[in-house]
Motif scaffolding. Structure first.
Motif: not given
Length: 564
Positions: A41, A44, A59, A127-128, A131, A220, A222, A226
């Motif tokens: 975490d 990312l 990222e 997958t990113p 998400a 990014s 991700e 998040r």
């Protein structure tokens, strides 16, 4: 179910380490409170990757998905590029978009729970791109909602999140034109001064992730997902307290402020979404505020006079803060000065305390000499075009000086380095050569006028072809009139926005301004670009200017992007 506790790592302002607020290199102190098990975490989201050294990693930006929203409360559907987009719509507006190669097929109906609500929680092994699609759908489901003068929802959200906006000082930016460019300049200058920044801008051009940046880089997919998942458990708590649910902009604001506190950052550079007083970002009460030139725009929400709009925007000025005020019409300037006096703030005015001393056109931009709050900064290369960008640079410099106390001059080499790295996508941006294709998001008469002057000064086109698509709620005649002196001909088209002005109406207005022989109608933006570029190709001194709205430029930018 027990009430979720505020996420770890968000320290109230009065619990910051010694030296916080002194704007030095030690400003962020010890590591944030992060559980050892969250190493992935951390990577990312941009947390420390080496806690002993305090180094950070973020990222790179990706642009897998388009996002539909246009500007300050506007909404539009997505373009139809060569890679066709699948659009999921309701009767109101777009809910989600995806390109077939980005994510697997998804049946949203499978995620509907027993109350009829869609489940936007994380999916195992997601997958990113998937998400990001899920989070976009969750945000879009909050649109459209009424725009009301109300901060109660965002205040409640900040409370349940542990007041993340108090974990760092911020510079807050509003105005009608130039906000995003000025925000990006402030961000670049602060990073050149070795501070870690968190930046928000609005609207975006191609992807919603552009709106939240750490260290100058958009989150990014991700990290963006998040950031949403981090605050998602608290959204129903706030929703339940109010007649209206949290809005799209309020949730994005909460995501950004929480992600910045968790990073942690040294300083936030925060652009207002719309207005000021009642914008979700106005929970900051920032020590430094910037108000760029104010003109008539978004009159249905902000008021029909300069004084009314200035009153809304002046709401970001709070007691004890410093306002960096760019050049204003007298009606607006009077409002700003009165607000400063009423709340006990300070003001620095363009043309008095700071401003542009000189500027010369240069290859790829301009060289400027700026008067700051603390002295003169000369021989600064700014890789942006136009007098308006030089003025934005002067305001950005003054804002950073004020942030550091406004008493000592900044290191000239850092200032030059910061401005040298500035970019502002979609603002007189050159995206192709042979022929030259320019993109500019001007969408009101003041912005179009500044664009026209910059084109005349910085380029030597023998023939310039405009590709113009505008929104129906803008002063379209005013925009066309401002552009007429620099466009030899215009291709009238339409973006995919639900608010786009029809080509029939736009062409009638364009013929009235340009004359029928200078106007061509091509309904689809992609076809219009092909027509204009084809006409300009192979001829010395010919170019293409794409303009009229943020969404027009965002769609064109995607369509003109190099393959791969």
């Amino acid at each position: 179910m027990s009430t979720p506790q505020p996420p770890q790592g968000r320290r109230p302002h009065d619990q910051q380490p010694e030296g916080f607020g002194e704007h030095n290199e030690e400003i962020y102190g010890p590591e944030p409170h992060i559980a050892p098990s969250t190493t992935e975490d951390e990577r990312l989201l941009g947390y420390p990757t080496d806690r002993a050294s305090g180094r950070f990693e973020t990222e790179p930006e990706t642009k897998d998905l388009l996002y539909p929203y246009e500007d300050e409360g506007g909404v539009t559907t997505t373009p139809e590029p060569a890679e066709a987009a699948t659009v999921v719509e309701t009767d109101e507006d777009v809910v989600a978009t995806r390109r077939p190669d980005d994510v697997p097929e998804m049946d949203i109906a499978d995620d509907v729970d027993r109350e009829g609500e869609i489940d936007y929680s994380p999916v195992p092994e997601e997958t990113p791109a998937a998400a990001l699609l899920r989070v976009e759908a969750a945000l879009n489901a909050r649109w459209p909602q009424r725009i009301e003068p109300d901060l109660t929802r965002i205040v409640d959200l900040m409370d349940v999140l542990g007041s993340p906006q108090r974990a760092y000082p911020s510079i807050h930016i509003t105005g009608t034109n130039g906000k995003t460019s000025t925000t990006r300049m402030i961000d670049a200058l602060l990073r050149a001064c070795n501070l870690r920044t968190g930046r928000t801008t609005s609207p975006h051009l191609e992807s919603v992730v552009e709106r939240v940046a750490l260290d100058g880089e958009s989150l990014s997919p991700e990290a963006f997902a998040r950031a949403y998942d981090d605050i998602a458990p608290y959204l129903p708590i706030v929703d339940a307290r109010h007649d209206e649910r949290l809005t799209y902009h309020e949730i994005l604001t909460g995501m950004a402020f929480a992600a910045f506190a968790d990073a942690p950052i040294d300083v936030g550079v925060i652009e207002v979404g719309m207005g000021g007083s009642w914008d979700a970002t106005n929970v900051l009460e920032a020590p430094v505020t910037v108000i760029t030139p104010i003109s008539l725009d978004h009159t249905e929400w902000l008021g029909s006079t300069l004084a009314a709009i200035a009153t809304e925007k002046a709401g970001i000025v709070h007691a004890g803060s410093t306002l960096i005020a760019m050049r204003q019409e007298p009606e607006a300037a009077e409002v700003l000065v009165r607000r400063v006096a009423e709340v006990g703030a300070r003001i620095a005015r363009e043309g008095v305390e700071f401003g542009v001393i000189s500027r010369d056109v240069a290859l790829g931009g301009q060289v400027v000499s700026l008067q700051g709050l603390t002295g003169v900064y000369d021989e600064i290369f700014l890789p942006l075009y136009g007098a308006h960008q030089a003025a934005n640079a002067a305001a950005a410099l003054a804002a950073v000086e004020a942030f550091f106390g406004g008493e000592r001059a900044l290191d000239i080499d850092m200032v030059r380095a910061g401005f040298r790295e500035v970019d502002s996508p979609g603002r007189l941006e050159v995206v192709r050569r042979d022929p030259t294709v320019l993109l500019d998001a001007a969408h009101n008469p003041a912005g179009a006028g500044a664009l026209a002057l910059a084109v005349q000064e910085s380029f030597t086109f023998e023939r310039l072809i405009g590709v113009v698509a505008v929104l129906a709620d803008k002063d379209v005649r005013g925009v066309l009139t401002a552009l007429e002196p620099v466009l030899d001909s215009v291709v009238v088209t339409a973006s995919s926005s639900s608010r786009a002005l029809s080509v029939d109406v736009l062409s009638a207005l364009a013929r009235n301004v340009f004359g029928a022989d200078r106007v061509t109608v091509v309904p689809r933006l992609g076809d219009a670009l092909d027509r204009a570029i084809g006409e300009a190709r192979g001829g010395d001194g010919k170019g293409v200017l794409v303009t009229g709205s943020v969404v027009t430029v965002g769609e064109a930018r995607h369509l003109l992007a190099p393959a791969g």
